[in-house]
Design an enzyme around this catalytic site. Structure first.
Site, short mmCIF file in Angstrom:
data_model
loop_
_atom_site.label_atom_id
_atom_site.label_comp_id
_atom_site.label_asym_id
_atom_site.label_seq_id
_atom_site.Cartn_x
_atom_site.Cartn_y
_atom_site.Cartn_z
N SER A 24 36.82 114.67 -27.65
CA SER A 24 35.07 114.91 -26.14
C SER A 24 34.64 113.50 -26.37
CB SER A 24 34.73 116.44 -26.29
OG SER A 24 34.97 116.55 -27.91
N HIS A 158 21.42 129.73 16.40
CA HIS A 158 22.98 129.19 17.01
C HIS A 158 23.19 128.29 17.74
CE1 HIS A 158 22.95 133.31 17.01
NE2 HIS A 158 21.46 133.93 17.20
N SER A 279 31.54 101.54 11.91
CA SER A 279 33.04 101.30 12.18
C SER A 279 34.13 99.96 11.70
CB SER A 279 33.00 101.62 13.46
OG SER A 279 34.69 101.75 13.79
N LYS A 285 29.25 101.44 16.94
CA LYS A 285 28.48 102.61 16.17
C LYS A 285 28.11 102.42 14.97
CE LYS A 285 30.65 106.43 16.05
NZ LYS A 285 32.28 105.89 15.19
N GLU A 292 26.45 112.31 5.39
CA GLU A 292 27.50 113.06 5.16
C GLU A 292 28.38 113.11 3.70
OE1 GLU A 292 28.99 110.85 9.12
OE2 GLU A 292 30.18 110.77 7.38
N TYR A 319 32.43 131.44 -30.46
CA TYR A 319 32.80 130.57 -29.85
C TYR A 319 34.63 130.16 -29.51
CZ TYR A 319 33.93 124.94 -28.76
OH TYR A 319 33.41 124.13 -28.37
#
Length: 459
Positions: A24, A158, A279, A285, A292, A319
């Protein structure tokens, strides 16, 4: 340098593939500074219990500080292909630095309570940093609200136009969401801030270690009360990632709102070039990629929370190696949420509200219909009847292709005879906004007061 901490009982060699799978260090090495701090506190406890001489304790402490210094200044120092985990790395380096005295540090301690302590120390500080980034985001929201403190905006239910609100009122809605997120993180921190050191592997240390003194030295508010529980649960990780998941819910909702408002169809908000992309095919664009990405990364954090829950749900006491899976989930959660908070604050500093378009939209779509119903109530009409009459007036306006305020008084009175000439003043945007004077409402006076109060809370 890669000496194992557990070799005495074994006579054969471990499979190389298994050792890589078991290792790890590549990710838990970020706990090094926290582990060093906890090790220094443990060293002091060993000295108080007369398990170390003064000279040994001094050498161990100085060696640990040197390891921490080198790790923070020399990136190559941590390049150890053989270290199983951060704990074995530190111990091996300590022995290399000071000799056999370094082998005494692990007295009365297990990697089980060692990692739980280091992880809590690390997470405690990361929660503080998340809270600071949330606070910076809230400040950006308040700055945006004050830049457009009297601008109107359509409010939606809505995703249909409902009633007009102030844009600043919309900003303050997210301020309150993030305020609750900060509160949840602070609450989670309180349970993170409990020290398991001294629990050893599962039954507690066999030496008279002063756990309260170690806790004070490390800034823990409390110590764990059961050694089995202390080394075998990671509910503090689940709680932190769950709180982070709600942060991401609110970031994703904010991102979605801005994405919608920035579309050509809405046109309320324009993103600056600093936080948008173009774009590769369509020259016109401007894409809200930053938003996003925030929206997309929310699911990643939810997944970490679920993964931690699934990892813990069937574990017997105490553990189990399954719990090694806690770190990558929590590390990625913290890193991702930090980045998203910083990016969203940058977005908010780089948006422009088209006040004229937003105000025009707030006066269209019969958004003052509720105000007309309330007007009728003030004329003595029961609300349910006022609702019915207003609905019929909306139909009449729709048939003519006009707004409610564009109907002639005679047209209105033909449906609701109690309407008088003062109805037109009641239907204005300013009156519609100004009438919402309850605490928490969108009336300008209330919103301005709320901005001031939010600034005070933030400071």
């Amino acid at each position: 340098m890669g000496a194992k901490l557990w070799g005495g009982r074994f006579t054969g060699e471990a499979d190389a593939g298994f050792l890589r799978f078991n290792r790890s260090f590549d990710f838990d090495r970020r706990l090094l500074a926290a582990d060093v701090r906890a090790s220094i506190a443990h060293c002091a406890a060993l000295r108080r219990a007369d398990l170390l001489t003064e000279e040994e304790a001094r050498a161990i402490t100085e060696g640990l500080l040197e390891i921490s210094r080198r790790a923070s200044t020399d990136p190559d120092y941590l390049n150890d292909a053989e270290a199983e985990d951060v704990h074995s790395f530190i111990e091996a380096r300590l022995v290399q630095l000071i000799g056999d005295a370094g082998r005494k540090l692990h007295t009365g301690r297990s990697r089980n309570d060692q990692v739980a302590t280091a992880f809590r120390l690390w997470l405690r500080e990361e929660i503080d940093q998340l809270n600071e980034r949330l606070r910076a985001l809230q400040a950006a929201l308040l700055d945006l609200a004050e830049r457009h403190r009297d601008a109107a905006l359509p409010g939606y239910t809505h995703l249909q136009r409902a009633q007009p609100i102030l844009f600043a009122h919309w900003c303050l809605a997210y301020f309150e969401m993030f305020e609750r997120d900060r509160d949840r993180l602070r609450d989670a921190r309180r349970r993170v801030n409990t020290m398991p050191l001294g629990s050893a592997a599962l039954a507690g240390a066999s030496y008279q270690l002063d756990r309260e003194a170690m806790a004070r030295a490390l800034g823990f508010e409390a110590i764990t009360r059961n050694s089995l529980d202390a080394v075998s649960d990671r509910d503090f990780c689940v709680e932190a990632t769950a709180a982070a998941s709600l942060v991401m819910v609110h970031l994703s909702r904010l991102a979605e709102d801005i994405i919608i408002y920035a579309t050509t169809e809405f046109g309320f908000i324009e993103l600056s070039d600093a936080v948008a992309t173009g774009s590769s095919l369509m020259p016109q664009k401007k894409n809200p990629d930053a938003l996003e990405l925030i929206r997309g990364k929310a699911g990643r954090i939810f997944g970490h929370t679920v993964a931690l829950l699934a990892m813990l749900k069937g574990l017997p006491l105490a553990y189990n190696k399954d719990m090694q899976e806690d770190k990558e989930a929590v590390f990625d959660t913290v890193d991702t949420v930090k980045a998203c908070l910083e990016t969203m604050a940058t977005v908010l500093r780089n948006v422009r509200l088209n006040e004229a378009r937003a105000r025009e939209a707030a006066t269209r779509g019969y958004m003052n219909a509720t105000e007309l119903a309330d007007y009728l109530v003030r004329k003595g009409v029961p609300f349910r009847d006022a609702h019915e009459l207003t609905g019929r007036l909306v139909l009449a306006a729709m048939a003519r292709g006009v707004e409610l305020q564009d109907l002639a008084l005679d047209e209105m009175r033909a449906i609701a005879p109690m309407i008088e000439g003062d109805v037109y003043a009641a239907l204005t945007l300013d009156r519609t906004l100004g009438s919402k004077e309850v605490i928490g409402g969108t009336a300008p006076a209330r919103v301005h007061e709320a901005i001031r109060e939010a600034r005070q809370r933030l400071s």
